[in-house]
Design a protein around this motif. Structure first.
Motif, PDB file in Angstrom:
ATOM      1  N   SER A 199       0.811  -1.216   0.000  1.00  0.00           N
ATOM      2  CA  SER A 199       0.000   0.000   0.000  1.00  0.00           C
ATOM      3  C   SER A 199       0.846   1.269   0.000  1.00  0.00           C
ATOM      4  O   SER A 199       0.400   2.320  -0.454  1.00  0.00           O
ATOM      5  CB  SER A 199      -0.940   0.016   1.211  1.00  0.00           C
ATOM      6  OG  SER A 199      -0.210  -0.026   2.424  1.00  0.00           O
ATOM      7  N   ASN A 227       1.767   1.562  -3.822  1.00  0.00           N
ATOM      8  CA  ASN A 227       0.676   1.506  -4.787  1.00  0.00           C
ATOM      9  C   ASN A 227      -0.122   2.810  -4.760  1.00  0.00           C
ATOM     10  O   ASN A 227      -0.701   3.176  -3.734  1.00  0.00           O
ATOM     11  CB  ASN A 227      -0.240   0.321  -4.447  1.00  0.00           C
ATOM     12  CG  ASN A 227      -1.214   0.003  -5.559  1.00  0.00           C
ATOM     13  OD1 ASN A 227      -1.874   0.889  -6.074  1.00  0.00           O
ATOM     14  ND2 ASN A 227      -1.303  -1.269  -5.915  1.00  0.00           N
ATOM     15  N   ILE A 253      -2.920   3.578  -6.156  1.00  0.00           N
ATOM     16  CA  ILE A 253      -4.356   3.370  -5.930  1.00  0.00           C
ATOM     17  C   ILE A 253      -4.653   3.391  -4.431  1.00  0.00           C
ATOM     18  O   ILE A 253      -5.578   4.061  -3.963  1.00  0.00           O
ATOM     19  CB  ILE A 253      -4.813   2.021  -6.529  1.00  0.00           C
ATOM     20  CG1 ILE A 253      -4.638   2.024  -8.041  1.00  0.00           C
ATOM     21  CG2 ILE A 253      -6.274   1.744  -6.176  1.00  0.00           C
ATOM     22  CD1 ILE A 253      -4.938   0.695  -8.682  1.00  0.00           C
ATOM     23  N   ALA A 254      -3.820   2.652  -3.688  1.00  0.00           N
ATOM     24  CA  ALA A 254      -4.001   2.604  -2.241  1.00  0.00           C
ATOM     25  C   ALA A 254      -3.731   3.962  -1.608  1.00  0.00           C
ATOM     26  O   ALA A 254      -4.469   4.399  -0.714  1.00  0.00           O
ATOM     27  CB  ALA A 254      -3.062   1.551  -1.632  1.00  0.00           C
ATOM     28  N   GLN A 255      -2.706   4.635  -2.087  1.00  0.00           N
ATOM     29  CA  GLN A 255      -2.338   5.917  -1.504  1.00  0.00           C
ATOM     30  C   GLN A 255      -3.423   6.973  -1.705  1.00  0.00           C
ATOM     31  O   GLN A 255      -3.671   7.793  -0.820  1.00  0.00           O
ATOM     32  CB  GLN A 255      -1.008   6.400  -2.101  1.00  0.00           C
ATOM     33  CG  GLN A 255       0.204   5.665  -1.566  1.00  0.00           C
ATOM     34  CD  GLN A 255       0.360   5.846  -0.060  1.00  0.00           C
ATOM     35  OE1 GLN A 255       0.424   6.967   0.447  1.00  0.00           O
ATOM     36  NE2 GLN A 255       0.400   4.736   0.671  1.00  0.00           N
ATOM     37  N   ASP A 314      -6.702   6.431  -1.908  1.00  0.00           N
ATOM     38  CA  ASP A 314      -7.770   6.139  -0.957  1.00  0.00           C
ATOM     39  C   ASP A 314      -7.358   6.460   0.476  1.00  0.00           C
ATOM     40  O   ASP A 314      -8.150   6.977   1.264  1.00  0.00           O
ATOM     41  CB  ASP A 314      -8.176   4.664  -1.067  1.00  0.00           C
ATOM     42  CG  ASP A 314      -8.987   4.373  -2.323  1.00  0.00           C
ATOM     43  OD1 ASP A 314      -9.604   5.325  -2.845  1.00  0.00           O
ATOM     44  OD2 ASP A 314      -9.014   3.222  -2.781  1.00  0.00           O
ATOM     45  N   GLN A 323      -6.705   5.390   6.423  1.00  0.00           N
ATOM     46  CA  GLN A 323      -6.558   3.934   6.466  1.00  0.00           C
ATOM     47  C   GLN A 323      -7.644   3.260   7.307  1.00  0.00           C
ATOM     48  O   GLN A 323      -8.113   2.169   6.985  1.00  0.00           O
ATOM     49  CB  GLN A 323      -5.177   3.576   7.026  1.00  0.00           C
ATOM     50  CG  GLN A 323      -4.872   2.086   7.056  1.00  0.00           C
ATOM     51  CD  GLN A 323      -4.739   1.501   5.664  1.00  0.00           C
ATOM     52  OE1 GLN A 323      -4.003   2.017   4.821  1.00  0.00           O
ATOM     53  NE2 GLN A 323      -5.456   0.423   5.402  1.00  0.00           N
ATOM     54  N   VAL A 327      -4.920  -2.882  -1.276  1.00  0.00           N
ATOM     55  CA  VAL A 327      -5.812  -1.803  -1.701  1.00  0.00           C
ATOM     56  C   VAL A 327      -7.240  -2.192  -1.341  1.00  0.00           C
ATOM     57  O   VAL A 327      -7.565  -3.374  -1.235  1.00  0.00           O
ATOM     58  CB  VAL A 327      -5.717  -1.540  -3.224  1.00  0.00           C
ATOM     59  CG1 VAL A 327      -4.309  -1.180  -3.624  1.00  0.00           C
ATOM     60  CG2 VAL A 327      -6.201  -2.746  -4.021  1.00  0.00           C
ATOM     61  N   ASP A 328      -8.077  -1.195  -1.141  1.00  0.00           N
ATOM     62  CA  ASP A 328      -9.498  -1.461  -0.913  1.00  0.00           C
ATOM     63  C   ASP A 328     -10.100  -1.904  -2.244  1.00  0.00           C
ATOM     64  O   ASP A 328     -10.106  -1.132  -3.213  1.00  0.00           O
ATOM     65  CB  ASP A 328     -10.202  -0.199  -0.409  1.00  0.00           C
ATOM     66  CG  ASP A 328     -11.595  -0.494   0.118  1.00  0.00           C
ATOM     67  OD1 ASP A 328     -12.318  -1.266  -0.537  1.00  0.00           O
ATOM     68  OD2 ASP A 328     -11.954   0.042   1.177  1.00  0.00           O
ATOM     69  N   SER A 353     -10.304   2.760  -7.843  1.00  0.00           N
ATOM     70  CA  SER A 353     -10.579   1.675  -8.794  1.00  0.00           C
ATOM     71  C   SER A 353     -12.033   1.667  -9.275  1.00  0.00           C
ATOM     72  O   SER A 353     -12.451   0.748  -9.990  1.00  0.00           O
ATOM     73  CB  SER A 353     -10.244   0.319  -8.155  1.00  0.00           C
ATOM     74  OG  SER A 353     -10.999   0.106  -6.980  1.00  0.00           O
ATOM     75  N   ILE A 368      -7.677  -4.481  -7.998  1.00  0.00           N
ATOM     76  CA  ILE A 368      -7.496  -3.156  -8.603  1.00  0.00           C
ATOM     77  C   ILE A 368      -8.412  -2.978  -9.811  1.00  0.00           C
ATOM     78  O   ILE A 368      -8.374  -1.946 -10.474  1.00  0.00           O
ATOM     79  CB  ILE A 368      -6.028  -2.913  -9.008  1.00  0.00           C
ATOM     80  CG1 ILE A 368      -5.581  -3.931 -10.054  1.00  0.00           C
ATOM     81  CG2 ILE A 368      -5.115  -2.960  -7.784  1.00  0.00           C
ATOM     82  CD1 ILE A 368      -4.188  -3.674 -10.601  1.00  0.00           C
TER      83      ILE A 368
END
Length: 359
Positions: free
Chosen positions: A164, A167, A169-171, A173, A179, A188-189, A195, A250
């Motif tokens: 995370s 990534n 995408i994770a960052q 969110d 978190q 990632v969520d 996504s 993702i």
């Protein structure tokens, strides 16, 4: 002809929701791999159910808004807005209900913002606005633009990193929502905001197929179109997977194409079997029960799953089954099947009385 076409869609929707409930409710520590989501890259049969639902929702959105001639007016706009908010709110309620039964009803600092219903809400709202605002001939260019842009985003943002911190995408969110408000069993969520872009493109593919269905003059033409679209999408997805591996977490572009392609193919086959070959409606009852009240039964399944888990009923029932069925994998499957049959029992009287609970 129209009634039969909708029957095919109801059956596919019912199959999808039935499997959603089944794969979400295995018990114990030993669950067949086919009934579990892939940990990261790759795809299992379990990874087909949610994308199938979004594809079907895209078709249903086209058919629903077609009745209003895609006219943008206050009444239609309010209806779309209310349903979008309602679906999102139900998703939040499911997440809160989990906290409630843990004795943490006021622990809003750890309430997960995202989830399946929230993604359904975002995709429904976005595709509905598109349907009323943009020329439908631009559907394919828009889908291609969204998927290409997301592919570039994945490559430039290290979107396949199983970390995370690396990534993007994770960052995104994490920085937008924190978190504590995200899913913690994956880097990632899987239903996060970032996504949702390819998920919207995914639903638009269903919308495009709904348009193809409406333009077809005969059942044979509908079947051929869906089989052709399905084959092309699977091929595109397979080729894309060499550079952009299949990944549900993702919602990768290759995952979008292959799952939409398989959904289109399945619908084409159902049209052939049901509409052209005339399978008896009585043989389809089980799936029609799920297909006519899909979101209601899904929401009930999520709430009951949380309830059974929090009260140890799930553990006790599984223990009883495991005492009878030595194989722990089979015992887990039987538990999931019984849980699914419980929802068939809930949905049957609604279907029998033609009560359709629309969410």
């Amino acid at each position: 002809m129209e009634k039969k076409r909708l029957l095919s869609l109801d059956v596919l929707r019912g199959m999808t929701v039935c499997l959603m409930i089944l794969v979400n409710n295995g018990a114990g520590e030993h669950i067949y791999s086919t009934l579990q989501h892939s940990k990261w890259n790759g795809m299992t049969p379990c990874d087909l159910v949610f994308p199938f639902f979004l594809f079907i929702m895209g078709i249903s959105t086209f058919l629903s808004l077609k009745q209003t001639n895609f006219a943008w007016n206050r009444q239609t706009a309010c209806k779309i807005a209310k349903r979008t908010v309602l679906l999102f709110a139900i998703g939040l309620f499911i997440n809160w209900f989990d906290l409630l039964l843990q004795g943490r009803a006021l622990d809003f600092e750890h309430l997960r913002i995202w989830g399946v219903m929230q993604r359904i809400a975002i995709c429904y709202g976005a595709v509905s606005v598109f349907a009323l605002s943009i020329n439908h001939k631009r559907t394919l260019p828009l889908i291609a633009t969204l998927l290409i842009a997301y592919a570039m985003f994945l490559m430039l943002g290290n979107g396949y990193a199983y970390d995370s911190q690396q990534n993007l995408i994770a960052q995104i969110d994490i920085h937008l929502f924190g978190q504590a408000h995200l899913y913690h069993k994956s880097p990632v969520d899987p239903e996060g905001l970032a996504s949702s872009l390819p998920a919207i493109a995914h639903t638009l593919i269903g919308f495009y197929c709904g348009r193809l269905m409406a333009m077809a003059r005969t059942t044979e033409e509908k079947v051929l179109k869906f089989m052709l679209v399905g084959g092309v999408l699977v091929l595109i997805g397979y080729l894309a997977s060499f550079g952009l591996p299949l990944n549900k977490r993702i919602w990768s572009p290759s995952y979008v194409c292959i799952t939409c392609g398989l959904a289109a193919t399945c619908l084409g086959l159902l049209m052939y079997v049901i509409d052209m070959k005339g399978v008896s409606r009585s043989r389809l009852t089980f799936f029609l029960v799920f297909g006519t009240n899909p979101l209601f039964l899904y929401v009930v399944s999520e709430l009951l799953s949380i309830l059974f888990g929090s009260r140890a009923w799930k553990e006790e029932l599984y223990g009883t089954l495991h005492a009878i069925i030595v194989n722990p994998y089979l015992a887990s499957l039987v538990y999931a099947l019984l849980f699914t049959l419980l929802h068939a029992a809930i949905g049957y009287p609604l279907w029998k009385k033609k009560i359709y609970i629309k969410l």
